[in-house]
Design a protein around this motif. Sequence first.
Motif, PDB file in Angstrom:
ATOM      1  N   GLN A   1      16.083  30.349 -20.079  1.00 41.75           N
ATOM      2  CA  GLN A   1      17.226  30.716 -20.920  1.00 41.75           C
ATOM      3  C   GLN A   1      18.499  30.067 -20.399  1.00 41.75           C
ATOM      4  N   ALA A   2      18.641  30.035 -19.084  1.00 38.70           N
ATOM      5  CA  ALA A   2      19.810  29.368 -18.501  1.00 38.70           C
ATOM      6  C   ALA A   2      19.859  27.917 -18.976  1.00 38.70           C
ATOM      7  N   GLY A   3      18.688  27.285 -19.056  1.00 38.57           N
ATOM      8  CA  GLY A   3      18.610  25.913 -19.551  1.00 38.57           C
ATOM      9  C   GLY A   3      19.080  25.807 -20.992  1.00 38.57           C
ATOM     10  N   VAL A   4      18.662  26.777 -21.816  1.00 37.16           N
ATOM     11  CA  VAL A   4      19.080  26.774 -23.221  1.00 37.16           C
ATOM     12  C   VAL A   4      20.591  26.931 -23.313  1.00 37.16           C
ATOM     13  N   ALA A   5      21.139  27.849 -22.497  1.00 35.84           N
ATOM     14  CA  ALA A   5      22.592  28.084 -22.528  1.00 35.84           C
ATOM     15  C   ALA A   5      23.342  26.824 -22.108  1.00 35.84           C
ATOM     16  N   ALA A   6      22.815  26.145 -21.082  1.00 34.41           N
ATOM     17  CA  ALA A   6      23.457  24.920 -20.614  1.00 34.41           C
ATOM     18  C   ALA A   6      23.403  23.845 -21.697  1.00 34.41           C
ATOM     19  N   GLU A   7      22.270  23.786 -22.392  1.00 34.94           N
ATOM     20  CA  GLU A   7      22.091  22.825 -23.479  1.00 34.94           C
ATOM     21  C   GLU A   7      23.134  23.043 -24.576  1.00 34.94           C
ATOM     22  N   LEU A   8      23.525  24.309 -24.765  1.00 32.36           N
ATOM     23  CA  LEU A   8      24.528  24.640 -25.781  1.00 32.36           C
ATOM     24  C   LEU A   8      25.941  24.302 -25.311  1.00 32.36           C
ATOM     25  N   GLY A   9      26.036  23.802 -24.087  1.00 28.16           N
ATOM     26  CA  GLY A   9      27.337  23.370 -23.609  1.00 28.16           C
ATOM     27  C   GLY A   9      28.066  24.390 -22.751  1.00 28.16           C
ATOM     28  N   MET A  10      27.386  25.479 -22.388  1.00 27.93           N
ATOM     29  CA  MET A  10      28.053  26.461 -21.539  1.00 27.93           C
ATOM     30  C   MET A  10      28.280  25.884 -20.151  1.00 27.93           C
ATOM     31  N   ASP A  11      29.398  26.254 -19.576  1.00 30.86           N
ATOM     32  CA  ASP A  11      29.724  25.891 -18.207  1.00 30.86           C
ATOM     33  C   ASP A  11      28.650  26.483 -17.287  1.00 30.86           C
ATOM     34  N   LYS A  12      28.041  25.640 -16.437  1.00 33.26           N
ATOM     35  CA  LYS A  12      26.941  26.131 -15.597  1.00 33.26           C
ATOM     36  C   LYS A  12      27.390  27.235 -14.652  1.00 33.26           C
ATOM     37  N   GLU A  13      28.649  27.203 -14.264  1.00 32.83           N
ATOM     38  CA  GLU A  13      29.187  28.241 -13.375  1.00 32.83           C
ATOM     39  C   GLU A  13      29.218  29.600 -14.084  1.00 32.83           C
ATOM     40  N   HIS A  14      29.181  29.566 -15.393  1.00 31.67           N
ATOM     41  CA  HIS A  14      29.270  30.807 -16.169  1.00 31.67           C
ATOM     42  C   HIS A  14      27.895  31.342 -16.557  1.00 31.67           C
TER      43      HIS A  14
ATOM     44  N   SER B   1      20.010  39.083  -9.399  1.00 31.91           N
ATOM     45  CA  SER B   1      18.760  39.758  -9.044  1.00 31.91           C
ATOM     46  C   SER B   1      18.947  41.267  -9.162  1.00 31.91           C
ATOM     47  N   SER B   2      17.842  41.973  -9.285  1.00 26.27           N
ATOM     48  CA  SER B   2      17.921  43.422  -9.314  1.00 26.27           C
ATOM     49  C   SER B   2      18.559  43.901  -8.012  1.00 26.27           C
ATOM     50  N   GLY B   3      19.506  44.824  -8.141  1.00 23.30           N
ATOM     51  CA  GLY B   3      20.209  45.328  -6.968  1.00 23.30           C
ATOM     52  C   GLY B   3      21.559  44.663  -6.747  1.00 23.30           C
ATOM     53  N   ASP B   4      21.764  43.504  -7.395  1.00 28.31           N
ATOM     54  CA  ASP B   4      23.067  42.839  -7.262  1.00 28.31           C
ATOM     55  C   ASP B   4      24.156  43.665  -7.956  1.00 28.31           C
ATOM     56  N   VAL B   5      25.319  43.724  -7.335  1.00 24.90           N
ATOM     57  CA  VAL B   5      26.477  44.329  -7.985  1.00 24.90           C
ATOM     58  C   VAL B   5      27.366  43.178  -8.460  1.00 24.90           C
ATOM     59  N   LEU B   6      27.366  42.972  -9.775  1.00 26.82           N
ATOM     60  CA  LEU B   6      28.158  41.884 -10.338  1.00 26.82           C
ATOM     61  C   LEU B   6      29.488  42.439 -10.822  1.00 26.82           C
ATOM     62  N   GLU B   7      30.571  41.942 -10.259  1.00 25.81           N
ATOM     63  CA  GLU B   7      31.899  42.306 -10.759  1.00 25.81           C
ATOM     64  C   GLU B   7      32.355  41.232 -11.722  1.00 25.81           C
ATOM     65  N   ILE B   8      32.817  41.659 -12.884  1.00 28.61           N
ATOM     66  CA  ILE B   8      33.098  40.670 -13.925  1.00 28.61           C
ATOM     67  C   ILE B   8      34.300  41.105 -14.762  1.00 28.61           C
ATOM     68  N   ASP B   9      35.129  40.151 -15.077  1.00 26.95           N
ATOM     69  CA  ASP B   9      36.170  40.332 -16.097  1.00 26.95           C
ATOM     70  C   ASP B   9      36.589  38.948 -16.570  1.00 26.95           C
ATOM     71  N   GLU B  10      37.645  38.893 -17.345  1.00 23.99           N
ATOM     72  CA  GLU B  10      38.045  37.602 -17.919  1.00 23.99           C
ATOM     73  C   GLU B  10      38.405  36.581 -16.841  1.00 23.99           C
ATOM     74  N   ASP B  11      38.774  37.070 -15.664  1.00 19.23           N
ATOM     75  CA  ASP B  11      39.212  36.153 -14.609  1.00 19.23           C
ATOM     76  C   ASP B  11      38.080  35.599 -13.757  1.00 19.23           C
ATOM     77  N   GLY B  12      36.901  36.190 -13.871  1.00 16.15           N
ATOM     78  CA  GLY B  12      35.815  35.666 -13.049  1.00 16.15           C
ATOM     79  C   GLY B  12      34.651  36.633 -12.946  1.00 16.15           C
TER      80      GLY B  12
END
Lengths: 554, 554
Positions: free
Chosen positions: A398-411, A416-427
């Motif tokens: 899926q990441a490959g498909v998203a990249a193919e659509l032109g999404m920034d790879k950093e985005h 992984s399960s257990g990761d705490v992802l902090e997210i907002d418009e800034d990062g």
Amino acid sequence: MANTKKSKLKIIPLGGLEAIGMNITAFEYEDSIIVVDCGLAFPEDDMYGIDLCIPDITYLKDNIDRVKGFFITHGHEDHIGALPYVLREINVPIYATKLTIGIIDHKLGEHNMLNKVKRKVVKYGQHINLGCFRVEFIKTNHSIQDAAALAIYSPAGTVVHTGDFKVDYTPVYGDAIDLQRFGEIGKKGVLALMCDSTNAERPGFTMTERKVGKTFESIFSDHTHQRIIVATFASNVDRVQQIINTAYKFGRKVVVEGRSMVNIISIASELGYLNIPDNTLIEVDQLKNYPDEKTVLITTGSQGEPLAALSRMANGIHRKVKIQPNDLIVFSSNPIPGNEKAVSKIINDLYRQSADVIFQDTHVSGHACQEEIKLIYSLLHPKYAIPVHGEFKHRKAQAGVAAELGMDKEHILMISSGDVLEIDEDGAEVVGKVPAGSVFVDGLGVGDVGNIVMRDRQHLAEDGIIIVVLTLQGGSGQLLAGPDIVSRGFVYVRGSESLMDEAQHLLNEHVTDLTDRGITDWGKIKTEIKDSLGEFVWKKTKRRPMIIPIIMEV
Amino acid sequence: MANTKKSKLKIIPLGGLEAIGMNITAFEYEDSIIVVDCGLAFPEDDMYGIDLCIPDITYLKDNIDRVKGFFITHGHEDHIGALPYVLREINVPIYATKLTIGIIDHKLGEHNMLNKVKRKVVKYGQHINLGCFRVEFIKTNHSIQDAAALAIYSPAGTVVHTGDFKVDYTPVYGDAIDLQRFGEIGKKGVLALMCDSTNAERPGFTMTERKVGKTFESIFSDHTHQRIIVATFASNVDRVQQIINTAYKFGRKVVVEGRSMVNIISIASELGYLNIPDNTLIEVDQLKNYPDEKTVLITTGSQGEPLAALSRMANGIHRKVKIQPNDLIVFSSNPIPGNEKAVSKIINDLYRQSADVIFQDTHVSGHACQEEIKLIYSLLHPKYAIPVHGEFKHRKAQAGVAAELGMDKEHILMISSGDVLEIDEDGAEVVGKVPAGSVFVDGLGVGDVGNIVMRDRQHLAEDGIIIVVLTLQGGSGQLLAGPDIVSRGFVYVRGSESLMDEAQHLLNEHVTDLTDRGITDWGKIKTEIKDSLGEFVWKKTKRRPMIIPIIMEV
């Protein structure tokens, strides 16, 4: 909270990112936590004796006061199966669509928990406010009805979780996926998309469920002189509807076999998701009143599950249905990876009884392929992509498909399960780790079989056990009885008398020598027994059975 | 023999008809028995601790004086793997082509049997006279070189056994299958054809091995900046040859990793079946002397075998090769049914280390599809068809192909391992049954793990074991020590102290009661312990661990 600075949203998957199964994700904003799905996983081959796996919810327990509720995307076991276990510890309301709640209710009833838990039926388009969150249910299509995607509105932005979905423009029941609403939400801005990865390796589109209906029509019209047995997934009510429709058209009576299928069908017809023409359904005992070619059985066991109805029929141990030489068995399913051999075994068993078997073109997937994934991305235009629901390889696809659509790879975030992802418009950033993983359920025990017990079971399974018992005189340490040797799962003793005789002889000498030398330290005696017997057995057999010395004192 | 009436030929498959594996078939005419192939099978998932399975050769042992020799069609484990075990009991000459004998020699060497067994290299077209039989070796194609079909001439008629085969008009090494000779033999009349069923469910033709070479060319030309690791079957020498050719063309050095692959490659190049350009092969330790993009590793482990080189690389436990983020891993194989999950696991592990993985269009099968099967039937025009080499469903698919060609359905014989088929121009009939089935090899033990031991291992694996030990006074039967309880693989005891405490308490009371009542019958005491503890544990946990009471007497 008096933060001057706006908080970030935390996304914490507690399962579902290492395998297909055990989906559960926490969304946290300040003092509010909501949880999407609460599924189980079926044990791997090397998890001996385990019935099922549920997620580790330590993090939710540690933050129990902040947990506001569960939002369930649809009624499959990998999304609802852990609820009866988790709700015992975290009793908060459940929000889901009507059929999903119907299936959850049945499950809670089996666990005598129906009166203890709040459930709320939600309609598509409805918004639920809970703590800092607002959650909207959006119509999707899947291999079970009433599946929903969730738009999760938080002060930090909107996250869309697709649940399990496909795009079916012509579903058997109800409407097509609400693509317009996806577009509308997308226009307003989506922070992150958490999209189903199951079929992300497959190019193209998943076919409509109606295609299977066409196949049934041609199978029924080609086989008018045979009894037909269709095996499929218990929860695929649309599939069952199509089989019933075809049976009705060809004047056949329908029998439903298999406990889980009977359950789901009764829930689905009660709630109006299944439409059974009068006088079509009969009980299995009535089969004898109709000619074979005027009957159809719909049954569980399409994955080769050894205890399901089809396996029991194929093995001749089903109490009410015997396979007959002229039967036609239709597998309306594909083997889930890992089940190929079990399915082959049943097919061989059926052929051996001169039954016919059809297993091609009789199934479509419930999950989106690459073109559908592209469609959802293109409607939502998320800032971040978080591929979910799949093994690493599926999510990477899926990441490959998203990249193919032109999404920034950093985005494109591979977490992984257990990761705490902090997210907002800034990062977006993984800022920590919480406990996540499988808790084993074995019989009534939840979590009492851990890694040590599992390692012992593996050892016992591979090489068996040798028990050495001896009785010593308290104080003097004099040998009063034994050493006696008992083994299980090691070698067939009558065929290995000389080996066991030699082992006995060796132990007699060794233990006598130890006690003669006045050694009374039980630890030392046990170690010596383990070492000398272990070495002897390895030399003679190249096996390493578990050796348990037991000393008694009188 | 002074029979006035001509005898019939007996065909007795001792394995290979229930699964793909353990191929061995006896041909018997009057006082002569010859055996075609002598393979092993790999254990099923529920055969705990078993290393491999070999055929039950009771029938051959019972008729040892009549057994004249083994004819081996090719060097795959499912055709040669049981030889070291079987030859210990039935030491007769082995006939096979050059590479096949080379591989057998290596295997016998490992078992220190090289000087004890006669081997004879046979050329294509050569005929071997043995007892009443004459056996001709015919060139075929397969995923290992030097594969042969056998024409078995007996006084009752000619049987053709294809071995494992495909039709490759443009093989990498040597000639195409000798279709002319098949035609010639067919013209003279064939009593029965025993044909490979592996791919009989697949329509069309199996592609030439050279197609994979083309894929390698395009992979190598597309990935000039990465190290390439190709995983494939150790025994597919033509595949290895094509990888080496491509590596040479693109100026890459080649490392071969994995014990079985190193073995086969050294045998094949010694015998002239593999042509390695000078200065192409390097040792793994030399890798560091070359830039990554100038190297290729060819390795075992394409089926996800946990101990093979690729698995060890993917898990980071290979001593000499570490997976690097830029590596390209090519799976030149399809997962054999049952291995899908193991292969997926490795792919996930590789992706997680940011390696690239390719697993499409990089393999062709070694077995004939339906059109090739039709070709062989049409060249031979056998009177009888005996589909071999496959599960029931594969053999049934071949039966379907034979019927489609117009063969009389009565002449298509679906037999089972152990069947004694009597056959001649006047008819074919199963006239008896001989022992057939799997003998388990575990470590050094052959056959000492039987059904009882296996059942114990399954029980131990599912539920663990509880051992109860007590010491009684001889004569009086007074309880001197115990009952002590020891468990393994049941529950994690520290987490279940109250459960085990309760069990201890229950046993204390029960055993004291028994001894107080003067019961000294050990059998009765053991049964009571088993029953009461078993019931208690079931009620509390819904598990049924194995319970072993042990009584000692002083």
